[in-house]
Design an enzyme around this catalytic site. Structure first.
Site, PDB file in Angstrom:
ATOM      1  N   SER A  35       0.910  -1.191  -0.253  1.00 54.27           N
ATOM      2  CA  SER A  35       0.411  -0.382  -0.004  1.00 54.27           C
ATOM      3  C   SER A  35       0.747   1.588  -0.188  1.00 54.27           C
ATOM      4  CB  SER A  35      -0.586   0.238   1.243  1.00 54.27           C
ATOM      5  OG  SER A  35      -0.394   0.683   2.550  1.00 54.27           O
ATOM      6  N   LYS A 108       1.523   4.564   6.505  1.00 54.65           N
ATOM      7  CA  LYS A 108       0.553   5.581   5.528  1.00 54.65           C
ATOM      8  C   LYS A 108       0.893   7.060   5.610  1.00 54.65           C
ATOM      9  CE  LYS A 108      -2.977   2.534   4.716  1.00 54.65           C
ATOM     10  NZ  LYS A 108      -2.954   1.599   3.369  1.00 54.65           N
TER      11      LYS A 108
END
Length: 272
Positions: A35, A108
């Protein structure tokens, strides 16, 4: 003290220091998914500063590790039925901070902070923060524009404007095509943040500093102000917190090196 007695003592001291550093200062995290490609690849290990956000709030553009809120779906991790030795190894690895992450551990990039207005997209297909379109050179395989937004799904690049609540962060992965992030799962409380990932340490040929890009420097403050919303991104060098964090590690290495180097001298003095 002879070597056979001193060496176990040094190993115990080193283990205790590693546990203390892992618990309060620094932890290594393994990247289990794609990701954050190509900034972070599967198998990379990053060092996370666990004290920097005790003295300041997270900034836009920083890469953070956090515990997923209840609303966030857990990410897949290596399962199977490990044997007793594998379980012992994982427990030991967790104590010193080199184990694999849990299903609710995420990494993230911070796109917006408390008080910011974030949405997608402008006429160039960019994410907007407080009305400014972001040029994001780190994005790999962006989500398509021709897919309609769907509740609970991050398959579309488009999402409606969100005003980030105070004390929360809007985070997204750099590999937007596969990342399940705040677009569909909602913002993340700052209290859930473990720390800031500031450097890739493994594999050796992937060593790199994870600095905040300058695309966030010109993001305006939110209308009416916001908690940290108008703060500029930090410079592209490790912060003071990262430098201070490394001092106990160097001190530990020096202590062990000096102790080990002194063994032959002491033994020679004890010989008749």
């Amino acid at each position: 003290m002879p070597l056979w007695q001193e060496l176990p003592l040094l190993l115990i001291v080193a283990f205790c220091l590693a546990v203390l550093i892992r618990s309060f200062l620094l932890q290594a995290f393994f990247i289990p998914s794609g990701s954050m490609e190509n900034t972070l690849l599967v198998g990379d290990r990053v060092l996370v500063n666990k004290i920097v956000y005790d003295v300041r709030d997270p900034k836009r553009g920083e890469v953070v590790v956090f515990r997923g809120p209840e609303a966030w779906a857990p990410q897949p991790v290596d399962g199977g039925d490990p044997g007793i030795f594998s379980k012992m190894g994982r427990t030991l690895g967790d104590l010193i901070g080199i184990s694999r992450p849990g299903a609710k551990d995420f990494i993230k990039r911070v796109i917006a902070v408390g008080g910011d207005r974030v949405s997608c997209c402008d006429d160039q297909g960019r994410v907007m923060v407080n009305g400014k379109g972001l040029d994001e050179p780190y994005i790999f395989d962006n989500s398509p524009l021709d897919v309609a937004p769907s509740p609970g799904q991050c398959q579309s690049r488009k999402f409606a404007e969100v005003v980030v609540p105070a004390g929360q962060l809007f985070v997204m992965g750099d590999h937007r095509g596969v990342s399940q992030d705040a677009r569909c799962q909602g913002p993340v409380p700052v209290d859930n943040v473990v720390g800031r990932a500031f450097v890739i340490v493994w594999p050796q040929d992937r060593w790199a500093n994870l600095s905040a890009p300058d695309t966030f420097d010109d993001v305006p403050a939110p209308t009416g102000g916001g908690a940290g919303g108008g703060s500029p991104a930090p410079p592209s060098l490790p912060g003071k917190g990262d430098i201070v964090l490394a001092m106990p590690i160097f001190a530990s290495v020096l202590f062990l090196a000096r102790s080990r180097r002194g063994l032959p001298d002491r033994q020679r003095r004890l010989r008749p």
